[in-house]
Design an enzyme around this catalytic site. Structure first.
Site, PDB file in Angstrom:
ATOM      1  N   ASP A 133       0.821  -1.208   0.000  1.00  0.00           N
ATOM      2  CA  ASP A 133       0.000   0.000   0.000  1.00  0.00           C
ATOM      3  C   ASP A 133       0.856   1.260   0.000  1.00  0.00           C
ATOM      4  O   ASP A 133       2.076   1.204   0.176  1.00  0.00           O
ATOM      5  CB  ASP A 133      -0.916   0.011   1.225  1.00  0.00           C
ATOM      6  CG  ASP A 133      -1.990  -1.056   1.151  1.00  0.00           C
ATOM      7  OD1 ASP A 133      -2.568  -1.231   0.066  1.00  0.00           O
ATOM      8  OD2 ASP A 133      -2.241  -1.719   2.179  1.00  0.00           O
TER       9      ASP A 133
ATOM     10  N   TYR B 237       7.204  -9.706   7.067  1.00  0.00           N
ATOM     11  CA  TYR B 237       7.117  -8.256   7.216  1.00  0.00           C
ATOM     12  C   TYR B 237       7.652  -7.835   8.583  1.00  0.00           C
ATOM     13  O   TYR B 237       7.622  -8.613   9.541  1.00  0.00           O
ATOM     14  CB  TYR B 237       5.664  -7.779   7.138  1.00  0.00           C
ATOM     15  CG  TYR B 237       5.040  -7.760   5.771  1.00  0.00           C
ATOM     16  CD1 TYR B 237       5.000  -6.586   5.014  1.00  0.00           C
ATOM     17  CD2 TYR B 237       4.440  -8.895   5.240  1.00  0.00           C
ATOM     18  CE1 TYR B 237       4.389  -6.552   3.766  1.00  0.00           C
ATOM     19  CE2 TYR B 237       3.829  -8.875   3.989  1.00  0.00           C
ATOM     20  CZ  TYR B 237       3.807  -7.696   3.265  1.00  0.00           C
ATOM     21  OH  TYR B 237       3.201  -7.668   2.028  1.00  0.00           O
TER      22      TYR B 237
END
Length: 250
Positions: free
Chosen positions: A51, A110
């Protein structure tokens, strides 16, 4: 055969990965640069649609070149000489044409970075999320452990995604440590992730840690699938690695 690229980029300067009209995106910049090199339109497929604001150390992408006149190392040099400072190619290799960076991935890793101090260092501007109140990483990690396992994360993702697709995901592990004195790193290893999932998990865990909600409220949200109103910005999130082999073989 086709080319597989491993990329790193400073996500704050991009409106996410996916190409969008009149917006600067990672996919858009990469395709534009490759098209200049080959003098032909090139389509690039990425492993993760990061994003807006989200960074990457290990994004994976593939493309089919019109020819193989440029070998991986020469292509890497050509790309890095033309690409802007905020996106670079770490590695290029040839893979079978059947290789799919999305469908063939086994897991994604992540890190979410929290800057835990009374002010945000200018060196971490748009690189970490500021939390001024002191966090005990051991107590914080205990809350985050609730999210581990194969669960329905409907309450912890984008509302549009929630309405359109299966929201069950496998989260292998979450752990917390400090990479620097004031930097708290939250590590996530999962099979795949829904849009905003990690950011909502971190936001919800912080809300629980600071007694805005209880652990039972989180457990209840898993059952009711009602979205909890907590999230953190994308600037603290980093895609570190995409795995393409079983984790026990890495």
């Amino acid at each position: 055969m086709k080319y597989k690229l491993i990329l790193e980029y400073f996500g704050a300067n991009f409106h996410g990965w996916q190409k969008q009209k009149n917006l600067r995106t990672v996919q858009g910049v990469l395709e534009e640069t490759l098209s200049k090199i080959y003098n032909k339109n090139i389509f690039v497929q990425g492993a993760s649609r990061t994003d807006s604001g989200v960074h990457a150390y290990g994004q994976v992408a593939t493309f089919l070149p019109p020819n193989f006149s440029l070998k991986p190392e020469k292509l890497k040099k050509a790309l890095n000489s033309l690409l802007p400072w905020d996106i670079k190619v770490k590695k290029i290799e040839m893979v079978p044409i059947s290789f799919n960076p999305v469908k063939d991935s086994k897991a994604k890793y992540y890190i979410y970075k929290i800057y835990n101090m009374d002010y945000l260092s200018p060196f971490y501007y748009k690189r970490a999320y500021l939390v001024k109140r002191t966090i005990n990483i051991f107590h914080f990690e205990k809350i985050l452990k609730v999210f581990i396992g194969k669960k329905d994360f409907a309450a912890f993702c984008d509302k549009e995604i929630k309405e359109k697709k299966d929201t069950v995901r496998m989260l292998f592990d979450i752990f917390v440590d400090k990479s620097e004195e004031n930097i708290i790193d939250i590590h996530f290893l999962g099979e795949s992730f829904l849009r905003y999932q990690i950011r909502r998990i971190v936001g919800t865990a912080l809300a629980c840690y600071f007694n805005k909600i209880s652990l039972n409220d989180i457990l209840k949200a898993f059952q009711t699938k009602e979205t909890l109103p907590y999230s953190v910005p994308g600037e603290g999130l980093y895609l570190m690695k995409v795995f393409y082999k079983d984790l026990d073989q890495k």
